[in-house]
Design a protein around this motif. Structure first.
Motif, PDB file in Angstrom:
ATOM      1  N   CYS A   1       0.835  -1.193   0.000  1.00 14.90           N
ATOM      2  CA  CYS A   1       0.000   0.000   0.000  1.00 14.90           C
ATOM      3  C   CYS A   1       0.879   1.256   0.000  1.00 14.90           C
ATOM      4  O   CYS A   1       1.861   1.313   0.742  1.00 14.90           O
TER       5      CYS A   1
ATOM      6  N   CYS B   1       0.559   3.928   1.469  1.00 15.43           N
ATOM      7  CA  CYS B   1       0.622   4.644   2.745  1.00 15.43           C
ATOM      8  C   CYS B   1       1.701   4.117   3.675  1.00 15.43           C
ATOM      9  O   CYS B   1       1.956   4.712   4.715  1.00 15.43           O
TER      10      CYS B   1
ATOM     11  N   THR C   1       2.193   1.095   5.393  1.00 13.57           N
ATOM     12  CA  THR C   1       2.021   0.193   6.524  1.00 13.57           C
ATOM     13  C   THR C   1       2.764  -1.125   6.329  1.00 13.57           C
ATOM     14  O   THR C   1       2.938  -1.885   7.274  1.00 13.57           O
TER      15      THR C   1
ATOM     16  N   CYS D   1      -5.084  -3.058   3.012  1.00 13.53           N
ATOM     17  CA  CYS D   1      -4.906  -1.768   3.694  1.00 13.53           C
ATOM     18  C   CYS D   1      -5.918  -0.774   3.133  1.00 13.53           C
ATOM     19  O   CYS D   1      -7.126  -0.980   3.253  1.00 13.53           O
ATOM     20  N   CYS D   2      -5.463   0.285   2.513  1.00 10.37           N
ATOM     21  CA  CYS D   2      -6.372   1.352   2.077  1.00 10.37           C
ATOM     22  C   CYS D   2      -7.334   0.920   0.974  1.00 10.37           C
ATOM     23  O   CYS D   2      -8.384   1.550   0.792  1.00 10.37           O
TER      24      CYS D   2
ATOM     25  N   THR E   1      -3.328   7.754   0.322  1.00  6.01           N
ATOM     26  CA  THR E   1      -3.301   6.799  -0.787  1.00  6.01           C
ATOM     27  C   THR E   1      -4.174   7.297  -1.940  1.00  6.01           C
ATOM     28  O   THR E   1      -3.829   7.113  -3.106  1.00  6.01           O
TER      29      THR E   1
HETATM   30 ZN   LIG Z   1      -2.715   1.944   3.246  1.00  5.08          ZN
END
Ligand SMILES: [Zn+2]
Length: 131
Positions: free
Chosen positions: A8, A10, A12, A19-20, A42
């Motif tokens: 992802c 972002c 993580t 995730c997103c 994202t």
């Molecule tokens: Zn994410």
């Protein structure tokens, strides 16, 4: 475009789907202010302007959002968060987002964003530069 098995944007370490992508693609509600903030990052990174608008509080939401496609967002650091949990009605997240421009220059955006939860849905209200 982000592939489902890719990490992802972002940061993580999870895949996009885990995730997103759950919020951006599947329409699930982000459970915390941080999760919403990450998914909006994202959204910026993947050009999902519709998602950015629907997660924006109506009182501050622009009519139109034009993303600058010269800016490639490549890293997000969450610095600090305050409240914004599943049982809170408001929260703040301070973060630094890093971008690269077409000509290779790099920059960063340091922002403290404010979020509120209405009808079980976290929304972005506004943000201030810095902490
Ligand atoms: Zn994410």
């Amino acid at each position: 475009m982000t592939e489902h098995d890719d990490r992802c944007p972002c940061g993580t370490g999870e895949t996009y789907d885990e995730c997103c992508g759950r919020y951006l693609a599947d329409g699930r509600r982000a459970p915390t202010a941080e999760a919403l903030m990450r998914s909006r990052y994202t959204g910026f990174a993947t050009g999902a302007s519709h998602y950015l608008l629907v997660t924006w509080h109506p009182s501050t939401r622009p009519d139109l959002l034009e993303l600058d496609d010269e800016m490639a967002w490549y890293r997000l650091d969450v610095v600090r968060k305050d409240a914004g949990g599943p049982w809170d009605d408001a929260g703040t997240v301070e973060f630094v987002a890093h971008y690269r421009l077409d000509d290779g220059r790099r920059g960063r955006l340091h922002e403290t964003s404010h979020f509120v939860r209405e009808d079980g849905r976290w929304l972005y209200v506004d943000g201030g530069i810095g902490s």
